[in-house]
Design a protein around this motif. Structure first.
Motif, mmCIF file in Angstrom:
data_model
loop_
_atom_site.group_PDB
_atom_site.id
_atom_site.type_symbol
_atom_site.label_atom_id
_atom_site.label_comp_id
_atom_site.label_asym_id
_atom_site.label_seq_id
_atom_site.Cartn_x
_atom_site.Cartn_y
_atom_site.Cartn_z
ATOM 1 N N MET A 51 0.850 -1.190 0.000
ATOM 2 C CA MET A 51 0.000 0.000 0.000
ATOM 3 C C MET A 51 0.887 1.241 0.000
ATOM 4 O O MET A 51 1.808 1.341 0.810
ATOM 5 C CB MET A 51 -0.913 -0.023 1.227
ATOM 6 N N GLU A 52 0.587 2.178 -0.931
ATOM 7 C CA GLU A 52 1.436 3.364 -1.044
ATOM 8 C C GLU A 52 0.602 4.629 -1.185
ATOM 9 O O GLU A 52 -0.575 4.599 -1.527
ATOM 10 C CB GLU A 52 2.397 3.218 -2.225
ATOM 11 N N ASN A 53 1.251 5.761 -0.940
ATOM 12 C CA ASN A 53 0.629 7.078 -0.942
ATOM 13 C C ASN A 53 1.291 7.935 -2.013
ATOM 14 O O ASN A 53 2.437 8.363 -1.832
ATOM 15 C CB ASN A 53 0.785 7.711 0.444
ATOM 16 N N PRO A 54 0.593 8.228 -3.121
ATOM 17 C CA PRO A 54 1.209 9.014 -4.188
ATOM 18 C C PRO A 54 1.142 10.514 -3.959
ATOM 19 O O PRO A 54 1.672 11.278 -4.764
ATOM 20 C CB PRO A 54 0.363 8.621 -5.398
ATOM 21 N N HIS A 55 0.505 10.958 -2.887
ATOM 22 C CA HIS A 55 0.304 12.379 -2.649
ATOM 23 C C HIS A 55 1.495 13.046 -1.968
ATOM 24 O O HIS A 55 1.564 14.273 -1.916
ATOM 25 C CB HIS A 55 -0.957 12.591 -1.804
ATOM 26 N N ILE A 56 2.404 12.265 -1.412
ATOM 27 C CA ILE A 56 3.590 12.806 -0.730
ATOM 28 C C ILE A 56 4.823 12.396 -1.528
ATOM 29 O O ILE A 56 5.198 11.221 -1.557
ATOM 30 C CB ILE A 56 3.685 12.285 0.715
ATOM 31 N N ASP A 57 5.443 13.375 -2.193
ATOM 32 C CA ASP A 57 6.592 13.071 -3.057
ATOM 33 C C ASP A 57 7.702 12.345 -2.317
ATOM 34 O O ASP A 57 8.370 11.469 -2.869
ATOM 35 C CB ASP A 57 7.148 14.364 -3.650
ATOM 36 N N TRP A 58 7.905 12.723 -1.054
ATOM 37 C CA TRP A 58 9.000 12.179 -0.238
ATOM 38 C C TRP A 58 8.982 10.650 -0.183
ATOM 39 O O TRP A 58 10.017 10.010 -0.001
ATOM 40 C CB TRP A 58 8.859 12.767 1.156
ATOM 41 N N LEU A 59 7.803 10.048 -0.367
ATOM 42 C CA LEU A 59 7.644 8.607 -0.188
ATOM 43 C C LEU A 59 7.992 7.785 -1.430
ATOM 44 O O LEU A 59 7.958 6.561 -1.383
ATOM 45 C CB LEU A 59 6.206 8.298 0.246
ATOM 46 N N ALA A 60 8.302 8.441 -2.552
ATOM 47 C CA ALA A 60 8.823 7.756 -3.747
ATOM 48 C C ALA A 60 7.891 6.656 -4.255
ATOM 49 O O ALA A 60 8.339 5.568 -4.609
ATOM 50 C CB ALA A 60 10.220 7.190 -3.467
ATOM 51 N N ALA A 61 6.589 6.960 -4.328
ATOM 52 C CA ALA A 61 5.622 5.938 -4.725
ATOM 53 C C ALA A 61 5.791 5.495 -6.175
ATOM 54 O O ALA A 61 5.451 4.361 -6.523
ATOM 55 C CB ALA A 61 4.198 6.444 -4.495
ATOM 56 N N LYS A 62 6.311 6.366 -7.037
ATOM 57 C CA LYS A 62 6.543 5.956 -8.427
ATOM 58 C C LYS A 62 7.560 4.815 -8.483
ATOM 59 O O LYS A 62 7.346 3.803 -9.168
ATOM 60 C CB LYS A 62 7.020 7.137 -9.260
ATOM 61 N N SER A 63 8.648 4.974 -7.759
ATOM 62 C CA SER A 63 9.654 3.908 -7.701
ATOM 63 C C SER A 63 9.109 2.683 -6.987
ATOM 64 O O SER A 63 9.514 1.551 -7.281
ATOM 65 C CB SER A 63 10.910 4.416 -6.978
ATOM 66 N N GLY A 64 8.164 2.896 -6.055
ATOM 67 C CA GLY A 64 7.517 1.759 -5.402
ATOM 68 C C GLY A 64 6.677 0.953 -6.353
ATOM 69 O O GLY A 64 6.648 -0.282 -6.295
ATOM 70 N N SER A 65 5.984 1.637 -7.281
ATOM 71 C CA SER A 65 5.166 0.898 -8.245
ATOM 72 C C SER A 65 6.037 0.060 -9.176
ATOM 73 O O SER A 65 5.652 -1.048 -9.563
ATOM 74 C CB SER A 65 4.292 1.868 -9.056
#
Length: 559
Positions: free
Chosen positions: A325-339
């Motif tokens: 589970m990821e959060n794309p609204h906070i850039d700091w969390l690197a969700a693109k790389s997570g996907s």
């Protein structure tokens, strides 16, 4: 005990493939639906590391590769062709990850004893003349049991009310008792380091994972009258999401792994983070706390030389249950790389005939860090039913928000093989977003994690090459404030040869910095910051330590 990875009588039938440009809550979704004649969850194996006896010879030198390493390519250069070969290939990945990313996870200590009650678990370990103990609390659902259970890192992970409502127990694990934060790498503290030395090169994430494994040892030895040792899950959010991710990858007794918003140093691919705008730099993830192993310091500036990446840690969980589970609204969390990590790891799931056992969901409305989200409730229930209760057979779902949508094709130069010994499956189906905005819910009341973003991302442009002016100016941008700490970003203009002085009010204390070279005076209240080649912006996190008064003061001079 060895469990065959072949999936008997699995038959996939593609019903429809539609590509739609839909914009609902910022999600552009590709819809692909499949059905299966049988989608039962695989039984977890009874050992921590099934491939421990596989011979592994690690490479003597490393080469740079901007693409993700081929998870199917063995260290001898050949590719696996059968599902049975995955056990030893997984062991190669595991040892690479230990050596270069997390540090070594020691085998089960010589002695592990403890108790399991309806309210708690005690763990006593001893090895090589050293001993340590720690404990975890237990919250049981209604009923008589025995119960499946989910280990929740520090009470912050997947929604515990949904977990218990499904008939699953919650084990509240305090990882800081096993590996403490706020300590230097040369003097790590906690039960793990009591056994293996305060200067151990193993990072906190692996120490935390080791602690969960010892809890599982005690549950296995308890006789199963209260908790089921073969129906265990793990979850955590933010830095505890990092811990849950590593725990599930390195212990094959865990049937369901559920990392949430794990950010840099967690699930997102290392190679993607430097190019993902606003994501926490690898140098910051390494220095904020000793989460990663000491050896990772060599790769913070160039992850392309890593012989392993996190899509392979995703693959280490296969064929067991995984719900990311990821959060794309906070850039700091690197969700693109997570996907990208999820999509890359899903290729191994497919090759093993377990494509329906992985889920990834970043299409969410509420951008609050570590919130309880209505979008995740149904897939959470389905994963609990399938992998822990074994009463369901729902296929996994890949649902990526277009806000942070990665493209696996950009990151791989390898193909997914057809492995003999089972029927490869298609990718988990993706689903269209809801047609109306779901209700939002308040974040959990427990203390928020520390691995959260500042409000402005430091630029990465190089200092100007022209002659610097004779003065400089430093301005602060206040960041997020939590119960015990806050972030601050500093932007410097003028000379590129700057020296910024940061003065804080005692007993406040700066706990971590990024994008600077920093030193402190003897009192620890004045920090001197100089550029380290990462541009003219930097940031730091300050602990309140009981004083919520004045913000730090900054001044700039030409150095």
């Amino acid at each position: 005990m060895r469990i065959s990875l072949a999936r008997s009588k699995i038959r996939w039938r593609v019903i429809a493939l539609a590509i739609a440009a839909l914009t609902v809550a910022g999600a552009a979704t590709v819809v692909a639906r499949t059905t299966t004649a049988e989608a039962a969850a695989p039984a977890p194996i009874g050992v921590e590391d099934e491939g421990a006896s596989c011979p592994v010879s690690l490479p003597g030198s490393l080469t740079s590769n901007a693409k993700l390493p081929d998870p199917f390519k063995k260290l001898d250069g050949t590719r696996i062709s059968t599902q049975s070969e995955w056990t030893c290939r997984r062991e190669e990945i595991e040892q690479l990850a230990e050596k270069y990313v997390y540090g070594t996870k020691p085998a089960k200590p010589a002695s592990v004893t403890g108790t399991v009650s309806r309210t708690g678990i005690t763990v006593n370990v001893s090895d090589n003349g050293r001993s340590a103990s720690f404990s975890a609390s237990v919250s049981l659902p209604s009923g008589t049991g025995p119960f499946p259970a989910v280990v929740v890192f520090a009470g912050l992970g997947a929604d515990t009310s949904t977990i218990q409502g499904a008939g699953v127990a919650v084990i509240n694990y305090n990882p800081l008792s096993v590996g403490a934060e706020g300590t230097p790498r040369t003097n790590k503290q906690g039960a793990f380091y009591t056994l293996y030395g305060s200067s151990s090169s193993t990072g906190l994430l692996m120490a935390w994972a080791w602690g969960v494994s010892r809890i599982i040892d005690v549950i296995q030895q308890s006789g199963g009258s209260i908790l089921k040792a073969d129906a265990l899950g793990v979850t955590g959010c933010s830095r505890y999401g990092k811990g849950a991710f590593v725990t599930g990858a390195f212990d094959e007794r865990i049937a369901l792994t559920m990392p949430i918003e794990s950010g840099s140093g967690g699930a997102p691919i290392f190679r993607g983070i430097p190019g993902e705008s606003g994501s926490q730099p690898l140098s910051s993830a390494y220095s904020e706390q000793p989460w990663l192993g000491d050896a990772f310091s060599s790769f913070t500036g160039n992850p392309n030389t890593l012989p392993v990446d996190t899509h392979e840690m995703v693959a280490m969980v296969a064929p067991r249950g995984l719900f990311m589970m990821e959060n794309p609204h906070i850039d700091w969390l690197a969700a693109k790389s997570g996907s990208v990590a999820a999509l890359g790891g899903a290729e191994v799931y497919k090759a093993l005939g377990a494509g329906d056992n992985i889920s990834y969901w970043s299409d969410i409305q509420d951008g609050t860090h570590c919130a309880v989200r209505p979008e995740w409730k149904t897939p959470l229930q389905q994963n609990l039913q399938k992998f822990l209760l074994r009463t369901g057979n729902a296929a996994g779902v890949i649902r990526v928000s277009s806000l942070k949508s990665g493209n696996l094709a950009d990151w791989r130069d390898w193909t997914t093989p057809t492995l003999t010994g089972g029927t490869p499956t298609s990718a988990p189906p993706t689903s269209a977003p809801p047609t109306s905005a779901p209700p939002t819910s308040a974040p959990p009341t427990s203390a928020p994690p520390t691995s959260a973003p500042p409000t402005s991302a430091p630029p990465t442009s190089a200092p100007p090459t022209s002659a610097p002016p004779a003065s400089c100016t430093a301005s602060m941008v206040a960041g997020t404030v939590w119960g015990d700490r806050y972030n601050t970003a500093v932007n410097v203009t003028g000379s590129s040869n700057w020296v910024v002085t940061v003065t804080i009010t005692a007993p406040q204390k700066i706990s971590s910095t990024w994008n600077i070279s920093a030193s402190w005076d003897s009192s620890g209240n004045v920090m001197t910051a100089r550029p380290n080649g990462n541009g003219n912006s930097f940031g730091f996190t300050t602990m309140f330590n009981g004083n919520t008064g004045a913000r730090p003061r900054v001044s700039c001079r030409v150095g």
